[in-house]
Write a protein that holds these residues in place. Structure first.
Motif: not given
Length: 319
Positions: A139-151, A248-261
């Motif tokens: 939930d809320y933590g998902d968005t925090v996680a995506l900001e960390l993914l962006y950084r 910013r956050w959707v971009g981090a999610l769609t462009s990352t090469l890290t494992p996602l689930h």
């Protein structure tokens, strides 16, 4: 005329009642007391941040950081705490600023950016800043996680419901009321009681996985701790932040090469499956997905802890 007069009187009485209505916070249950007593805290910009940490198997070097959702706390993870300890060397779960047993300053401009910085500061505090970690968020933590993914990018990320797409996100009525009512919102926060809260929480659980009354009280108590109900309107600005910073956050999610689930409860009314899943699968091509039983809703780690852990371990053990 008489009807209009009574309406004006009622509107005047609401803020007066709200100002003077201050119900003492509930006592901590034995379970919540134990959770708090076995946790720790550190200071971030003058505020105390609570976190739980557990050390698991000696042979493992993996660390998982658990990021909870709105409006609850790190206690959301208690049903899978022991299984996580059996898999990871370190299991870490903070309460975000404004949540749980952390400080709840007011007035304060709560933001996803600050919460991400708190997670970074916690990892530095625990000498983990240079280590690649696993993030498990809700939930809320998902968005925090995506900001960390962006950084940072170098994290293994498992999202749990993922309300990142504003176009498929449907906040509850009370959430919309609190975040958008301006100067009236602080007064409304004083009028929220256990019955309103438990009714709202019950709406995002499945019909066969409803919290017990004791579980409702634990959630409400974590909100009320340190007068947390009085900052709900400020914290809820994260919904508007998701819209403002979508790229910013959707971009981090769609462009990352890290494992996602993604672990998803198909009855979730906040992100309906017919809209959200199609959007997620269209935009996030590299992510794997676990869809739980059809009666599971918005809190899968609480509604189906066994199914949730099976899905998460399958992902974590795949690389």
């Amino acid at each position: 005329m008489t009807r209009e007069w009574w309406l004006h009187v009622a509107l005047l009485c609401v803020p007066l009642v709200a100002v003077y209505l201050h119900v003492p916070q509930p006592q901590l249950s034995r379970a919540l007391h134990t959770w708090r007593a076995t946790g720790r805290s550190f200071s971030f910009r003058g505020n105390s941040i609570f976190y739980k940490e557990a050390v698991g198997p000696v042979g493992s070097s993996d660390t998982v950081v658990l990021l909870h959702g709105f409006p609850t706390s790190s206690y959301d993870w208690h049903k899978i705490w022991e299984p996580l300890k059996q898999r990871f060397h370190r299991v870490i779960a903070p309460d975000f600023l404004g949540f749980g047993f952390s400080d709840k300053p007011r007035p304060h401009a709560y933001s996803i950016f600050e919460q991400a910085s708190i997670v970074e500061a916690l990892l530095s505090h625990l000498d983990l800043a240079e280590q690649k970690v696993n993030l498990l968020s809700h939930d809320y933590g998902d968005t925090v996680a995506l900001e960390l993914l962006y950084r940072h990018g170098q994290i293994n990320l498992c999202l749990n419901y993922c309300g990142i797409f504003p176009e498929t996100h449907y906040p509850r009525f009370l959430q919309k009321l609190l975040k958008d009512c301006g100067f009236i919102s602080p007064l409304l926060t004083r009028l929220i009681n256990f019955h309103l809260f438990s009714r709202g929480i019950g709406e995002v659980f499945g019909p066969y996985t409803q919290p017990t009354e004791a579980e409702h009280w634990d959630m409400w108590t974590s909100v009320r701790f340190n007068d947390g109900n009085l900052v709900l309107d400020s914290v809820l600005q994260y919904i508007n932040q998701r819209l403002t910073h979508r790229d910013r956050w959707v971009g981090a999610l769609t462009s990352t090469l890290t494992p996602l689930h993604l672990i998803y409860g198909p009855l979730d009314p906040v992100n309906p499956s017919n809209q959200f899943l199609h959007r997620y699968q269209t935009l996030v091509h590299r992510s794997t997905i676990s869809i739980l039983d059809e009666h599971i809703s918005h809190y899968p780690q609480l509604e189906d802890p066994t199914g949730f852990m099976n899905a998460y371990l399958s992902f974590i053990n795949s690389f």
